[in-house]
Design a protein around this motif. Structure first.
Motif, mmCIF file in Angstrom:
data_model
loop_
_atom_site.group_PDB
_atom_site.id
_atom_site.type_symbol
_atom_site.label_atom_id
_atom_site.label_comp_id
_atom_site.label_asym_id
_atom_site.label_seq_id
_atom_site.Cartn_x
_atom_site.Cartn_y
_atom_site.Cartn_z
ATOM 1 N N LEU A 168 -6.854 -1.838 -1.875
ATOM 2 C CA LEU A 168 -5.762 -2.812 -1.944
ATOM 3 C C LEU A 168 -5.793 -3.743 -0.738
ATOM 4 O O LEU A 168 -5.651 -4.949 -0.863
ATOM 5 C CB LEU A 168 -4.406 -2.096 -1.987
ATOM 6 C CG LEU A 168 -4.037 -1.367 -3.272
ATOM 7 C CD1 LEU A 168 -2.698 -0.669 -3.113
ATOM 8 C CD2 LEU A 168 -3.970 -2.339 -4.434
ATOM 9 N N THR A 223 0.833 -1.206 0.000
ATOM 10 C CA THR A 223 0.000 0.000 0.000
ATOM 11 C C THR A 223 0.873 1.263 0.000
ATOM 12 O O THR A 223 0.519 2.254 -0.624
ATOM 13 C CB THR A 223 -0.941 0.051 1.215
ATOM 14 O OG1 THR A 223 -0.168 -0.051 2.407
ATOM 15 C CG2 THR A 223 -1.966 -1.056 1.175
ATOM 16 N N TYR A 248 2.157 3.002 -3.525
ATOM 17 C CA TYR A 248 1.093 3.731 -4.225
ATOM 18 C C TYR A 248 0.737 5.002 -3.480
ATOM 19 O O TYR A 248 0.549 6.066 -4.072
ATOM 20 C CB TYR A 248 -0.166 2.871 -4.342
ATOM 21 C CG TYR A 248 0.023 1.688 -5.206
ATOM 22 C CD1 TYR A 248 -0.009 1.819 -6.585
ATOM 23 C CD2 TYR A 248 0.268 0.448 -4.657
ATOM 24 C CE1 TYR A 248 0.197 0.723 -7.384
ATOM 25 C CE2 TYR A 248 0.473 -0.665 -5.447
ATOM 26 C CZ TYR A 248 0.435 -0.512 -6.816
ATOM 27 O OH TYR A 248 0.643 -1.593 -7.601
ATOM 28 N N GLU A 274 -6.712 -7.991 -0.564
ATOM 29 C CA GLU A 274 -5.508 -8.822 -0.449
ATOM 30 C C GLU A 274 -5.874 -10.271 -0.159
ATOM 31 O O GLU A 274 -6.737 -10.568 0.653
ATOM 32 C CB GLU A 274 -4.585 -8.275 0.633
ATOM 33 C CG GLU A 274 -3.130 -8.636 0.419
ATOM 34 C CD GLU A 274 -2.788 -10.081 0.687
ATOM 35 O OE1 GLU A 274 -1.877 -10.608 0.040
ATOM 36 O OE2 GLU A 274 -3.434 -10.712 1.552
ATOM 37 N N TYR A 315 -7.903 4.258 -2.308
ATOM 38 C CA TYR A 315 -7.116 3.290 -3.055
ATOM 39 C C TYR A 315 -6.413 2.309 -2.120
ATOM 40 O O TYR A 315 -6.369 1.104 -2.379
ATOM 41 C CB TYR A 315 -6.103 4.013 -3.937
ATOM 42 C CG TYR A 315 -5.587 3.129 -5.031
ATOM 43 C CD1 TYR A 315 -6.414 2.761 -6.077
ATOM 44 C CD2 TYR A 315 -4.295 2.640 -4.997
ATOM 45 C CE1 TYR A 315 -5.964 1.920 -7.067
ATOM 46 C CE2 TYR A 315 -3.837 1.798 -5.989
ATOM 47 C CZ TYR A 315 -4.671 1.443 -7.026
ATOM 48 O OH TYR A 315 -4.223 0.600 -8.001
ATOM 49 N N THR A 316 -5.895 2.833 -1.011
ATOM 50 C CA THR A 316 -5.227 1.971 -0.030
ATOM 51 C C THR A 316 -6.212 0.967 0.558
ATOM 52 O O THR A 316 -5.914 -0.222 0.702
ATOM 53 C CB THR A 316 -4.639 2.837 1.103
ATOM 54 O OG1 THR A 316 -3.817 3.833 0.526
ATOM 55 C CG2 THR A 316 -3.833 2.006 2.068
#
Lengths: 312, 281
Positions: free
Chosen positions: B210, B154, B157, B214, B206-207
């Motif tokens: 992700l 993370t 990005y 996962e 966005y984090t």
């Protein structure tokens, strides 16, 4: 710049009083103070593990044995002698190249369709939202959706049979002939939006004057597309295709959740091959060697990616 | 003339709409099918001929999930892990991005290349040493193992996104604080952070995405059902009751819901995150 750094030092009267470091030295340390948290974390979580995996790959019985001995390149030799490894390489390449090509084609087609002003703007913006949806779904869910749709009794077979395209129920994910293609198709479905969004942004950045000038010179639509649109989009296309290549090559959850690498290794890819070595067979040294091979391939493509990014 | 203008305007328009319609079926049909399957009974899912809409709408699959503490726990775990990872990532990324965006320093380019290349390191390569380390440090099967290892993918990005955003802010903003005798640390938190909310939201969204999605680390670094996240929960259910399709679909709908909601609410932030890798920084 200079003056902001001076101000930072000035704001620390203690530093000034102590005087064990000159301002100029202290000032030079400020940027390192800011970038150090992420750097330290990434070194700890990235560089250190990479050294570890490299070390494991040269040992015999890493993780499992307390006194694992040095084995040299033996693990790499064992991997290279394994026919399933080479089958995985070939299947990974097929899966990756097909995915990248079709991601690009579909992404570009959708971007062009959404970029025309022939369509009502409202419809365009709604479709824009909808066309990105596949990208939001996690690989496990994508796997499940396609397992449902491509089930022998599922809707895809029913439709294809009704249209007389096939005349028996195809077992898409459990036949050695079709599994890799079904898997690739599911991945193509899931991955085009990245291209679509980036290319759409790229299309909107192309100057209208270029097209007008070409129009005056008598260029038709196809020529404009080939001689203006494509060259203008090229930097974006190359960036994304390289990233997509690297990421797709590393695919794991989608394969794990649809076929698990089977039937009879027919969808084994490098990451499932490696994972099984480690966590089904507990051959951590062999798995490390295999993981190093994946790393080397990824890093060689990354090299081109970074060179390309820096030139832009 | 009239014929020509018909040809040059109406036909391409029809073809465009046709293309868009095909695109819509391609992109949305599997999702719509998943959604309606979650509202069908198990016997109806493979009914012949296949029908999109259920004959008898039933939310039984959802009720089963809500009434099963094990399944509810998957969701709690996912929200918790993704939330903590997002908060920690943001904190580190904001500070680092400020350094990148406001200062010139030796090794800046090297460090930048390092961070960009961390995006492309195969998770499977890191997984094996992580497993060894997590066992050695006795944090196997803990939230800590997940939170810590998720940061590795993370952070790059988040740093790149935040740096890109901070670069768009004029330097005069923080310099005003410095001229008044404040430190750059104060300038960062008092001035830069408040005006960077759009960039921070993009990064956070966005984090979160992700971390929520996962799979590999969650599969390998945890073992007990108490710690399983949604993707692993779905995988386990798939193995256990492979034929409870409506429940699998309901889990999938619920597992996609946070991302769908985030996407619809914060659409432009999402796109910023998505193109971060490809658009020049």
């Amino acid at each position: 710049m200079n003056h902001s750094a001076t101000a930072l030092v000035a704001a620390h009267p203690k530093a000034r009083r102590k005087g064990w470091l000159r301002y100029s030295t202290l000032r030079k340390l400020v940027p390192y103070f800011y970038v150090s948290p992420a750097t330290l974390l990434l070194v700890l979580l990235m560089l250190f593990p990479m050294v570890m995996v490299f070390k494991y790959s040269l040992m015999d019985g890493a993780i499992m044995k307390k006194d694992a001995a040095f084995a040299g390149v033996q693990n790499y030799m064992t991997i290279f002698e394994n026919p399933v490894f080479w089958q995985s390489v070939a299947q990974t390449l097929y899966f990756t190249i097909m995915s990248v090509v079709f991601h690009f084609i579909i992404g570009l087609a959708f971007a062009l369709l959404l970029n025309t002003n022939r369509v009502d703007p409202l419809i365009r913006s709604i479709l824009r939202v909808l066309f990105i949806l596949p990208w939001l779904f996690t690989a496990v869910i994508i796997a499940i959706i396609w397992r449902l749709l491509l089930d022998p009794n599922g809707v895809v077979n029913s439709v294809l049979m009704a249209l007389h395209i096939i005349n028996f129920k195809v077992e898409w994910f459990s036949s050695t002939r079709t599994a890799i293609h079904a898997l690739t198709f599911a991945n193509i479905w899931a991955g085009y939006p990245l291209y679509m969004v980036s290319l759409l942004a790229g299309l909107q950045g192309i100057s209208k004057e270029l097209y007008e000038a070409a129009g005056i010179d008598g260029a038709n639509g196809l020529q404009k597309f080939w001689y203006i649109t494509i060259p203008q989009l090229m930097p974006i296309i190359i960036s994304i295709a390289l990233l997509d290549f690297i990421w797709t090559m590393q695919v794991f959850p989608l394969v794990w959740m649809t076929t698990g690498g089977g039937p009879i290794y027919s969808t084994e890819v490098l990451s499932t091959f490696t994972y099984k070595l480690a966590f089904s067979q507990y051959e951590f040294s062999l798995a490390s060697a295999s993981a190093m091979i994946i790393l080397i391939i990824s890093m060689s493509v990354t090299y081109f990616y970074i060179k390309h990014q820096q030139r832009r | 003339m009239a014929k020509r203008s018909f040809k040059s305007s109406l036909l391409p328009t029809i073809l465009t709409y046709l293309g868009l319609a095909i695109g819509l079926v391609f992109s949305a049909f599997p999702i719509v099918w998943m959604f309606f399957s979650s509202l069908k009974s198990n016997t109806e899912i493979f009914a012949l001929p296949p029908r999109l809409l259920p004959d008898d709408f039933t939310v039984a699959a959802y009720l089963t999930i809500f009434n099963d503490p094990v399944k509810v726990r998957f969701f709690i775990n996912s929200y918790f892990v993704a939330g903590v990872v997002t908060a920690l990532t943001l904190l580190v990324a904001i500070v680092t991005a400020y350094g990148f965006s406001r200062y010139q320093f030796r090794f800046k380019n090297t460090l930048n290349i390092f961070i960009i290349s961390t995006q492309t390191v195969p998770p499977i390569t890191l997984l094996i040493p992580y497993f060894g380390m997590v066992v050695a440090f006795r944090i196997f099967d803990t939230y800590l193992a997940l939170i810590l290892t998720y940061m590795v993918f993370t952070l790059p990005y988040a740093v790149l996104l935040m740096t890109g955003y901070l670069n768009t802010l004029p330097k005069e903003l923080d310099e005003a604080v410095l001229v008044d005798g404040g430190s750059s640390w104060t300038a960062l938190w008092r001035v830069i952070v408040p005006v960077s909310i759009p960039g921070i939201v993009a990064t956070a969204v966005y984090t979160f995405l992700l971390a929520w999605n996962e799979f590999l680390f969650a599969l390998t670094l945890t073992k007990s059902m108490d710690l399983r996240t949604v993707p692993i929960g779905i995988q386990l259910l798939m193995g256990q009751h492979a034929f409870e399709w409506n429940e699998m679909m309901a889990m999938s709908v619920l597992g996609s819901l946070p991302l769908l909601v985030l996407y619809l609410v914060a659409q432009r932030y999402f796109l910023a995150g998505m193109t971060a890798g490809s658009v020049k920084s």
